[in-house]
Design a protein around this motif. Structure first.
Motif, PDB file in Angstrom:
ATOM      1  N   MET A  10       0.831  -1.118   0.047  1.00  0.00           N
ATOM      2  CA  MET A  10      -0.100   0.099   0.019  1.00  0.00           C
ATOM      3  C   MET A  10       1.025   1.285   0.060  1.00  0.00           C
ATOM      4  O   MET A  10       1.844   1.297   0.650  1.00  0.00           O
ATOM      5  CB  MET A  10      -0.961   0.079   1.178  1.00  0.00           C
ATOM      6  CG  MET A  10      -1.948   1.160   1.259  1.00  0.00           C
ATOM      7  SD  MET A  10      -3.062   1.074   2.680  1.00  0.00           S
ATOM      8  CE  MET A  10      -1.909   1.428   4.030  1.00  0.00           C
ATOM      9  N   ALA A  11       0.421   2.343  -0.836  1.00  0.00           N
ATOM     10  CA  ALA A  11       1.164   3.443  -0.699  1.00  0.00           C
ATOM     11  C   ALA A  11       1.461   4.086   0.618  1.00  0.00           C
ATOM     12  O   ALA A  11       0.364   4.237   1.456  1.00  0.00           O
ATOM     13  CB  ALA A  11       0.504   4.719  -1.629  1.00  0.00           C
ATOM     14  N   VAL A  12       2.436   4.806   1.140  1.00  0.00           N
ATOM     15  CA  VAL A  12       2.862   4.973   2.036  1.00  0.00           C
ATOM     16  C   VAL A  12       2.180   6.148   3.069  1.00  0.00           C
ATOM     17  O   VAL A  12       2.015   6.433   4.000  1.00  0.00           O
ATOM     18  CB  VAL A  12       4.251   4.991   2.536  1.00  0.00           C
ATOM     19  CG1 VAL A  12       5.083   3.863   2.345  1.00  0.00           C
ATOM     20  CG2 VAL A  12       4.986   6.367   1.766  1.00  0.00           C
ATOM     21  N   LEU A  13       1.531   7.255   1.887  1.00  0.00           N
ATOM     22  CA  LEU A  13       0.792   8.299   2.563  1.00  0.00           C
ATOM     23  C   LEU A  13      -0.901   8.308   2.177  1.00  0.00           C
ATOM     24  O   LEU A  13      -1.529   9.269   2.000  1.00  0.00           O
ATOM     25  CB  LEU A  13       1.358   9.379   1.730  1.00  0.00           C
ATOM     26  CG  LEU A  13       2.828   9.794   2.031  1.00  0.00           C
ATOM     27  CD1 LEU A  13       3.160  11.145   1.444  1.00  0.00           C
ATOM     28  CD2 LEU A  13       3.211   9.813   3.646  1.00  0.00           C
ATOM     29  N   THR A  14      -1.103   6.943   1.929  1.00  0.00           N
ATOM     30  CA  THR A  14      -2.633   6.811   1.867  1.00  0.00           C
ATOM     31  C   THR A  14      -3.480   7.380   2.630  1.00  0.00           C
ATOM     32  O   THR A  14      -3.249   7.141   4.082  1.00  0.00           O
ATOM     33  CB  THR A  14      -2.914   5.332   1.655  1.00  0.00           C
ATOM     34  OG1 THR A  14      -2.376   4.647   0.508  1.00  0.00           O
ATOM     35  CG2 THR A  14      -4.526   5.102   1.447  1.00  0.00           C
ATOM     36  N   GLY A  15      -4.434   8.150   2.301  1.00  0.00           N
ATOM     37  CA  GLY A  15      -5.521   8.934   3.265  1.00  0.00           C
ATOM     38  C   GLY A  15      -5.072  10.065   3.996  1.00  0.00           C
ATOM     39  O   GLY A  15      -5.554  10.801   4.637  1.00  0.00           O
ATOM     40  N   LYS A  16      -3.705  10.431   3.672  1.00  0.00           N
ATOM     41  CA  LYS A  16      -2.950  11.694   4.100  1.00  0.00           C
ATOM     42  C   LYS A  16      -3.375  12.950   3.247  1.00  0.00           C
ATOM     43  O   LYS A  16      -3.467  12.953   2.297  1.00  0.00           O
ATOM     44  CB  LYS A  16      -1.549  11.711   4.312  1.00  0.00           C
ATOM     45  CG  LYS A  16      -1.014  10.372   5.038  1.00  0.00           C
ATOM     46  CD  LYS A  16      -1.005  10.391   6.522  1.00  0.00           C
ATOM     47  CE  LYS A  16      -0.426   9.404   7.015  1.00  0.00           C
ATOM     48  NZ  LYS A  16      -0.603   9.452   8.759  1.00  0.00           N
ATOM     49  N   VAL A  17      -3.528  14.005   4.210  1.00  0.00           N
ATOM     50  CA  VAL A  17      -3.675  15.497   3.553  1.00  0.00           C
ATOM     51  C   VAL A  17      -2.369  16.194   3.655  1.00  0.00           C
ATOM     52  O   VAL A  17      -2.039  16.181   4.691  1.00  0.00           O
ATOM     53  CB  VAL A  17      -4.930  16.052   3.990  1.00  0.00           C
ATOM     54  CG1 VAL A  17      -4.976  17.523   3.300  1.00  0.00           C
ATOM     55  CG2 VAL A  17      -6.129  15.473   3.818  1.00  0.00           C
ATOM     56  N   ALA A  18      -1.930  16.616   2.439  1.00  0.00           N
ATOM     57  CA  ALA A  18      -0.643  17.459   2.668  1.00  0.00           C
ATOM     58  C   ALA A  18      -0.733  18.980   2.046  1.00  0.00           C
ATOM     59  O   ALA A  18      -1.224  19.340   1.192  1.00  0.00           O
ATOM     60  CB  ALA A  18       0.456  16.566   1.847  1.00  0.00           C
ATOM     61  N   VAL A  19       0.085  19.933   2.538  1.00  0.00           N
ATOM     62  CA  VAL A  19       0.520  21.035   2.044  1.00  0.00           C
ATOM     63  C   VAL A  19       1.827  21.259   1.601  1.00  0.00           C
ATOM     64  O   VAL A  19       2.753  20.963   2.561  1.00  0.00           O
ATOM     65  CB  VAL A  19       0.073  22.031   2.678  1.00  0.00           C
ATOM     66  CG1 VAL A  19       0.911  23.524   2.350  1.00  0.00           C
ATOM     67  CG2 VAL A  19      -1.403  22.376   2.938  1.00  0.00           C
ATOM     68  N   VAL A  20       1.979  21.590   0.385  1.00  0.00           N
ATOM     69  CA  VAL A  20       3.422  21.881   0.058  1.00  0.00           C
ATOM     70  C   VAL A  20       3.410  23.380  -0.568  1.00  0.00           C
ATOM     71  O   VAL A  20       3.025  23.620  -1.460  1.00  0.00           O
ATOM     72  CB  VAL A  20       3.899  21.096  -1.271  1.00  0.00           C
ATOM     73  CG1 VAL A  20       5.397  21.314  -1.486  1.00  0.00           C
ATOM     74  CG2 VAL A  20       3.817  19.488  -0.620  1.00  0.00           C
ATOM     75  N   THR A  21       4.203  24.211   0.103  1.00  0.00           N
ATOM     76  CA  THR A  21       4.298  25.490  -0.277  1.00  0.00           C
ATOM     77  C   THR A  21       5.410  25.363  -1.383  1.00  0.00           C
ATOM     78  O   THR A  21       6.250  24.799  -1.318  1.00  0.00           O
ATOM     79  CB  THR A  21       4.558  26.703   0.718  1.00  0.00           C
ATOM     80  OG1 THR A  21       5.973  26.098   1.545  1.00  0.00           O
ATOM     81  CG2 THR A  21       3.632  26.344   1.788  1.00  0.00           C
ATOM     82  N   GLY A  22       5.312  26.555  -2.448  1.00  0.00           N
ATOM     83  CA  GLY A  22       6.380  26.562  -3.329  1.00  0.00           C
ATOM     84  C   GLY A  22       6.271  25.279  -3.947  1.00  0.00           C
ATOM     85  O   GLY A  22       7.389  24.815  -4.589  1.00  0.00           O
ATOM     86  N   GLY A  23       5.093  24.763  -4.432  1.00  0.00           N
ATOM     87  CA  GLY A  23       4.860  23.655  -5.011  1.00  0.00           C
ATOM     88  C   GLY A  23       4.735  23.429  -6.476  1.00  0.00           C
ATOM     89  O   GLY A  23       4.335  22.417  -7.242  1.00  0.00           O
ATOM     90  N   SER A  24       4.949  24.622  -7.278  1.00  0.00           N
ATOM     91  CA  SER A  24       4.649  24.764  -8.627  1.00  0.00           C
ATOM     92  C   SER A  24       5.791  24.280  -9.542  1.00  0.00           C
ATOM     93  O   SER A  24       5.718  24.080 -10.876  1.00  0.00           O
ATOM     94  CB  SER A  24       4.097  26.134  -8.940  1.00  0.00           C
ATOM     95  OG  SER A  24       5.016  27.149  -8.834  1.00  0.00           O
ATOM     96  N   SER A  25       7.000  24.094  -9.024  1.00  0.00           N
ATOM     97  CA  SER A  25       8.272  23.986  -9.646  1.00  0.00           C
ATOM     98  C   SER A  25       9.399  23.386  -8.956  1.00  0.00           C
ATOM     99  O   SER A  25       9.199  23.339  -7.769  1.00  0.00           O
ATOM    100  CB  SER A  25       8.788  25.263 -10.499  1.00  0.00           C
ATOM    101  OG  SER A  25       9.384  26.119  -9.554  1.00  0.00           O
ATOM    102  N   GLY A  26      10.432  22.636  -9.507  1.00  0.00           N
ATOM    103  CA  GLY A  26      11.454  22.301  -8.838  1.00  0.00           C
ATOM    104  C   GLY A  26      11.094  21.408  -7.794  1.00  0.00           C
ATOM    105  O   GLY A  26      10.387  20.349  -7.964  1.00  0.00           O
ATOM    106  N   ILE A  27      12.124  21.548  -6.532  1.00  0.00           N
ATOM    107  CA  ILE A  27      11.827  20.371  -5.622  1.00  0.00           C
ATOM    108  C   ILE A  27      10.501  20.356  -5.195  1.00  0.00           C
ATOM    109  O   ILE A  27      10.119  19.428  -4.766  1.00  0.00           O
ATOM    110  CB  ILE A  27      12.813  20.741  -4.375  1.00  0.00           C
ATOM    111  CG1 ILE A  27      14.410  20.675  -5.039  1.00  0.00           C
ATOM    112  CG2 ILE A  27      12.441  20.031  -3.224  1.00  0.00           C
ATOM    113  CD1 ILE A  27      15.075  21.208  -3.891  1.00  0.00           C
ATOM    114  N   GLY A  28       9.757  21.599  -4.797  1.00  0.00           N
ATOM    115  CA  GLY A  28       8.417  21.514  -4.273  1.00  0.00           C
ATOM    116  C   GLY A  28       7.613  20.772  -5.204  1.00  0.00           C
ATOM    117  O   GLY A  28       6.490  19.896  -4.784  1.00  0.00           O
ATOM    118  N   LEU A  29       7.565  20.810  -6.672  1.00  0.00           N
ATOM    119  CA  LEU A  29       6.695  20.114  -7.693  1.00  0.00           C
ATOM    120  C   LEU A  29       7.247  18.453  -7.568  1.00  0.00           C
ATOM    121  O   LEU A  29       6.314  17.732  -7.424  1.00  0.00           O
ATOM    122  CB  LEU A  29       7.011  20.680  -9.068  1.00  0.00           C
ATOM    123  CG  LEU A  29       6.031  19.714  -9.983  1.00  0.00           C
ATOM    124  CD1 LEU A  29       4.749  20.117  -9.769  1.00  0.00           C
ATOM    125  CD2 LEU A  29       6.617  20.513 -11.217  1.00  0.00           C
ATOM    126  N   ALA A  30       8.463  18.347  -7.170  1.00  0.00           N
ATOM    127  CA  ALA A  30       8.864  16.777  -7.263  1.00  0.00           C
ATOM    128  C   ALA A  30       8.113  16.164  -5.975  1.00  0.00           C
ATOM    129  O   ALA A  30       7.637  15.104  -5.890  1.00  0.00           O
ATOM    130  CB  ALA A  30      10.192  16.580  -7.224  1.00  0.00           C
TER     131      ALA A  30
END
Length: 244
Positions: A1-21
């Motif tokens: 099973m995927a390790v973050l199943t059911g989790k909710v996450a926020v990633v700031t600066g998530g449109s490119s680079g490390i954040g997007l990855a």
């Protein structure tokens, strides 16, 4: 099973680079992900690439009101948070003696104030066992010439994690720092000429630059239960530059 199943996450600066990855890795591991950025067109492109389970919110991490709007969106659409990645950051390379007040204010506003309020405003939404991941930098311990101010902001991030770890039991979270080394992204390193990049490689014991995907894998580890006994720590992913 995927390790973050059911989790909710926020990633700031998530449109490119490390954040997007990181956002891509979290999505692949089953999380519902909210990403932020200052440019709507870049966020739209990221969502088009990432697809379902990713929501974009235009927000400047240096503006507390923007973060209020972000977390209101999270509250309305998900009701809680399990993971916060404070990734939004900027760096300006300036010759020693030529740093301006504007450059200082901007870097500290985004990198330090932005991180503080990204975490602080998330607290009411965090579920017990939440993981906070602060993106630091190897520049915090070994800043290159011209990146002294940037390095100082990232050293502050390291100390924030140490301090916040004391509150982890009371608030039910873990907090750790992920510190990248030289990674080609649309930020600072992409502004460096190709010959300088080749020179940087010679300083890395592994003989190469890192990739956003390698940083995303480390962030996924810190976000997951696999790192459940890590708190107040720094995970350095820099090919060994600052470690030997």
């Amino acid at each position: 099973m995927a390790v973050l199943t059911g989790k909710v996450a926020v990633v700031t600066g998530g449109s490119s680079g490390i954040g997007l990855a990181i956002a891509r890795s979290f999505r692949d591991e089953g999380a519902k992900v909210f990403i932020t950025g200052r440019r709507k067109e870049a966020l739209d492109a990221a969502v088009a690439e990432l697809g379902e389970n990713v929501t974009a919110v235009v927000a400047d991490s240096a503006v507390p009101a923007d973060l209020d709007a972000l977390y209101e969106t999270v509250r309305e659409q998900a009701g809680h948070l399990d993971i916060v990645v404070a990734n939004a950051g900027i760096g300006t390379q300036t010759q020693f003696g030529a740093v301006t007040e504007e450059q200082i204010d901007e870097q500290f506003a985004v990198n330090v104030k932005g991180t503080i309020f990204t975490v602080q405003k998330a607290l009411p939404l965090l579920r017990s066992g939440a993981s906070l991941v602060l993106i630091g930098s190897s520049a915090a311990t070994s800043p290159s010439p011209g990146l002294e101010v940037y390095g100082a902001t990232k050293a502050a991030i390291r100390n924030l994690a140490r301090g916040w770890a004391h509150s982890s039991l009371q608030h039910g979270f873990r907090v750790n720092v992920l510190s990248p080394g030289a990674v080609p992204t649309p930020g600072l390193l992409d502004l460096v000429p190709a010959e300088v990049r080749e020179q940087i490689k010679t300083t890395v014991p592994l003989g190469r630059l890192g990739t956003p995907e390698e940083l995303a894998a480390a962030a996924t580890f810190l976000a997951s239960d696999a790192s459940s006994y890590m708190n107040g720590a720094e995970l350095v992913v820099d090919g060994g530059v600052t470690q030997i």
